[in-house]
Design a protein around this motif. Sequence first.
Motif, mmCIF file in Angstrom:
data_model
loop_
_atom_site.group_PDB
_atom_site.id
_atom_site.type_symbol
_atom_site.label_atom_id
_atom_site.label_comp_id
_atom_site.label_asym_id
_atom_site.label_seq_id
_atom_site.Cartn_x
_atom_site.Cartn_y
_atom_site.Cartn_z
ATOM 1 N N PHE A 51 0.836 -1.202 0.000
ATOM 2 C CA PHE A 51 0.000 0.000 0.000
ATOM 3 C C PHE A 51 0.866 1.245 0.000
ATOM 4 C CE2 PHE A 51 -1.927 3.535 2.248
ATOM 5 C CZ PHE A 51 -3.097 3.709 1.532
ATOM 6 N N HIS A 52 1.802 1.320 0.938
ATOM 7 C CA HIS A 52 2.648 2.512 1.048
ATOM 8 C C HIS A 52 3.527 2.698 -0.183
ATOM 9 C CE1 HIS A 52 1.611 3.669 5.116
ATOM 10 N NE2 HIS A 52 1.800 2.423 5.528
ATOM 11 N N GLY A 53 4.125 1.616 -0.656
ATOM 12 C CA GLY A 53 4.991 1.704 -1.827
ATOM 13 C C GLY A 53 4.234 2.124 -3.074
ATOM 14 N N THR A 54 3.052 1.548 -3.267
ATOM 15 C CA THR A 54 2.238 1.901 -4.436
ATOM 16 C C THR A 54 1.772 3.344 -4.364
ATOM 17 O OG1 THR A 54 1.509 -0.388 -4.660
ATOM 18 C CG2 THR A 54 0.178 1.290 -5.763
ATOM 19 N N LEU A 55 1.324 3.760 -3.191
ATOM 20 C CA LEU A 55 0.880 5.148 -3.040
ATOM 21 C C LEU A 55 2.025 6.120 -3.298
ATOM 22 C CD1 LEU A 55 -1.372 7.130 -2.425
ATOM 23 C CD2 LEU A 55 -0.883 6.832 0.016
ATOM 24 N N CYS A 56 3.197 5.811 -2.794
ATOM 25 C CA CYS A 56 4.365 6.668 -3.023
ATOM 26 C C CYS A 56 4.668 6.757 -4.521
ATOM 27 C CB CYS A 56 5.559 6.104 -2.261
ATOM 28 S SG CYS A 56 7.029 7.136 -2.307
ATOM 29 N N CYS A 57 4.607 5.631 -5.203
ATOM 30 C CA CYS A 57 4.871 5.585 -6.645
ATOM 31 C C CYS A 57 3.816 6.374 -7.427
ATOM 32 C CB CYS A 57 4.903 4.135 -7.098
ATOM 33 S SG CYS A 57 5.430 3.915 -8.796
ATOM 34 N N LEU A 58 2.547 6.185 -7.083
ATOM 35 C CA LEU A 58 1.471 6.910 -7.765
ATOM 36 C C LEU A 58 1.554 8.411 -7.515
ATOM 37 C CD1 LEU A 58 -1.550 4.509 -7.197
ATOM 38 C CD2 LEU A 58 -0.358 4.983 -9.357
ATOM 39 N N LEU A 59 1.874 8.783 -6.293
ATOM 40 C CA LEU A 59 2.026 10.213 -5.993
ATOM 41 C C LEU A 59 3.125 10.817 -6.856
ATOM 42 C CD1 LEU A 59 1.716 10.210 -2.096
ATOM 43 C CD2 LEU A 59 0.114 11.246 -3.720
ATOM 44 N N GLY A 60 4.227 10.073 -7.011
ATOM 45 C CA GLY A 60 5.335 10.558 -7.825
ATOM 46 C C GLY A 60 4.977 10.683 -9.294
ATOM 47 N N ALA A 61 4.070 9.826 -9.755
ATOM 48 C CA ALA A 61 3.668 9.866 -11.163
ATOM 49 C C ALA A 61 2.838 11.099 -11.485
ATOM 50 C CB ALA A 61 2.882 8.603 -11.517
ATOM 51 N N PHE A 62 2.069 11.577 -10.509
ATOM 52 C CA PHE A 62 1.167 12.697 -10.759
ATOM 53 C C PHE A 62 1.623 14.022 -10.153
ATOM 54 C CE2 PHE A 62 -1.523 8.902 -11.070
ATOM 55 C CZ PHE A 62 -1.969 9.070 -12.367
ATOM 56 N N PHE A 63 2.333 13.959 -9.040
ATOM 57 C CA PHE A 63 2.790 15.174 -8.355
ATOM 58 C C PHE A 63 4.249 14.980 -7.974
ATOM 59 C CE2 PHE A 63 -1.655 14.306 -7.215
ATOM 60 C CZ PHE A 63 -2.266 15.375 -7.836
ATOM 61 N N HIS A 64 5.125 15.672 -8.637
ATOM 62 C CA HIS A 64 6.564 15.447 -8.522
ATOM 63 C C HIS A 64 7.087 15.460 -7.078
ATOM 64 C CE1 HIS A 64 10.725 15.330 -9.627
ATOM 65 N NE2 HIS A 64 10.947 16.474 -9.005
ATOM 66 N N LEU A 65 6.663 16.377 -6.253
ATOM 67 C CA LEU A 65 7.206 16.504 -4.901
ATOM 68 C C LEU A 65 6.407 15.748 -3.837
ATOM 69 C CD1 LEU A 65 8.255 20.257 -4.901
ATOM 70 C CD2 LEU A 65 9.692 18.258 -5.240
ATOM 71 N N ALA A 66 5.286 15.148 -4.216
ATOM 72 C CA ALA A 66 4.435 14.466 -3.241
ATOM 73 C C ALA A 66 5.129 13.299 -2.524
ATOM 74 C CB ALA A 66 3.141 14.010 -3.904
ATOM 75 N N PRO A 67 5.933 12.463 -3.212
ATOM 76 C CA PRO A 67 6.611 11.388 -2.472
ATOM 77 C C PRO A 67 7.528 11.916 -1.369
ATOM 78 C CG PRO A 67 6.705 10.947 -4.809
ATOM 79 C CD PRO A 67 6.172 12.349 -4.646
ATOM 80 N N SER A 68 8.166 13.046 -1.621
ATOM 81 C CA SER A 68 9.037 13.631 -0.598
ATOM 82 C C SER A 68 8.248 14.046 0.622
ATOM 83 C CB SER A 68 9.792 14.832 -1.170
ATOM 84 O OG SER A 68 10.649 14.416 -2.207
ATOM 85 N N LEU A 69 7.098 14.624 0.405
ATOM 86 C CA LEU A 69 6.238 15.018 1.523
ATOM 87 C C LEU A 69 5.758 13.786 2.287
ATOM 88 C CD1 LEU A 69 4.808 17.220 3.097
ATOM 89 C CD2 LEU A 69 2.935 17.084 1.449
ATOM 90 N N TYR A 70 5.347 12.766 1.556
ATOM 91 C CA TYR A 70 4.869 11.523 2.165
ATOM 92 C C TYR A 70 5.966 10.878 3.014
ATOM 93 C CZ TYR A 70 2.209 7.058 2.149
ATOM 94 O OH TYR A 70 1.504 5.929 2.484
ATOM 95 N N THR A 71 7.191 10.794 2.473
ATOM 96 C CA THR A 71 8.287 10.185 3.222
ATOM 97 C C THR A 71 8.726 11.062 4.395
ATOM 98 O OG1 THR A 71 9.990 11.082 1.744
ATOM 99 C CG2 THR A 71 9.115 8.895 1.209
ATOM 100 N N CYS A 72 8.572 12.366 4.268
ATOM 101 C CA CYS A 72 8.898 13.284 5.360
ATOM 102 C C CYS A 72 8.044 12.978 6.592
ATOM 103 C CB CYS A 72 8.686 14.727 4.901
ATOM 104 S SG CYS A 72 8.851 15.947 6.214
ATOM 105 N N ILE A 73 6.781 12.704 6.365
ATOM 106 C CA ILE A 73 5.862 12.389 7.470
ATOM 107 C C ILE A 73 6.341 11.142 8.215
ATOM 108 C CG2 ILE A 73 3.515 11.607 7.999
ATOM 109 C CD1 ILE A 73 2.636 13.412 5.563
#
Length: 144
Positions: A51-73
């Motif tokens: 779940f987490h890995g897929t969400l991180c990947c999908l966020l990166g596909a649509f919003f460039h900086l979103a994975p960084s925010l997700y991993t920051c949390i």
Amino acid sequence: MANKGAVADWSSGLCDCCSDANSCCLTIWCPCVTFGRIAEIVDQGTLGCCFHGTLCCLLGAFFHLAPSLYTCIYRKNMRATYNIEGNQCVDCLLSFFCFNLSLCQQYRELKARGYDPSAGWEGNAHLQRGGATAAPAFEAGMTR
């Protein structure tokens, strides 16, 4: 396994990637897998690695900086869980500007605390309970 005592440092430095070549290679080629494993342990199995890995990947596909925010949390949550020195500002800066290095450091931290991130939360719980690592052996005789 949270340490609520004195504030501790990270078990390894941000740039100590070569001390664990396997996690370094995994993070370079599949950072979403590394993050998924970290997040599953930090969340204590609430949501799985996939779940987490897929969400991180999908966020990166649509919003460039979103994975960084997700991993920051999750970096912040890990620090809070293990009482590791730092602050949210540094967590965010490292997650945005040193994405892979930050993930590698978190992965090594879990290993240093006795986790096997590749086993997931349930696998680690089983190992900590002293679970068997192989199927039990049995003797089978010839029967008619």
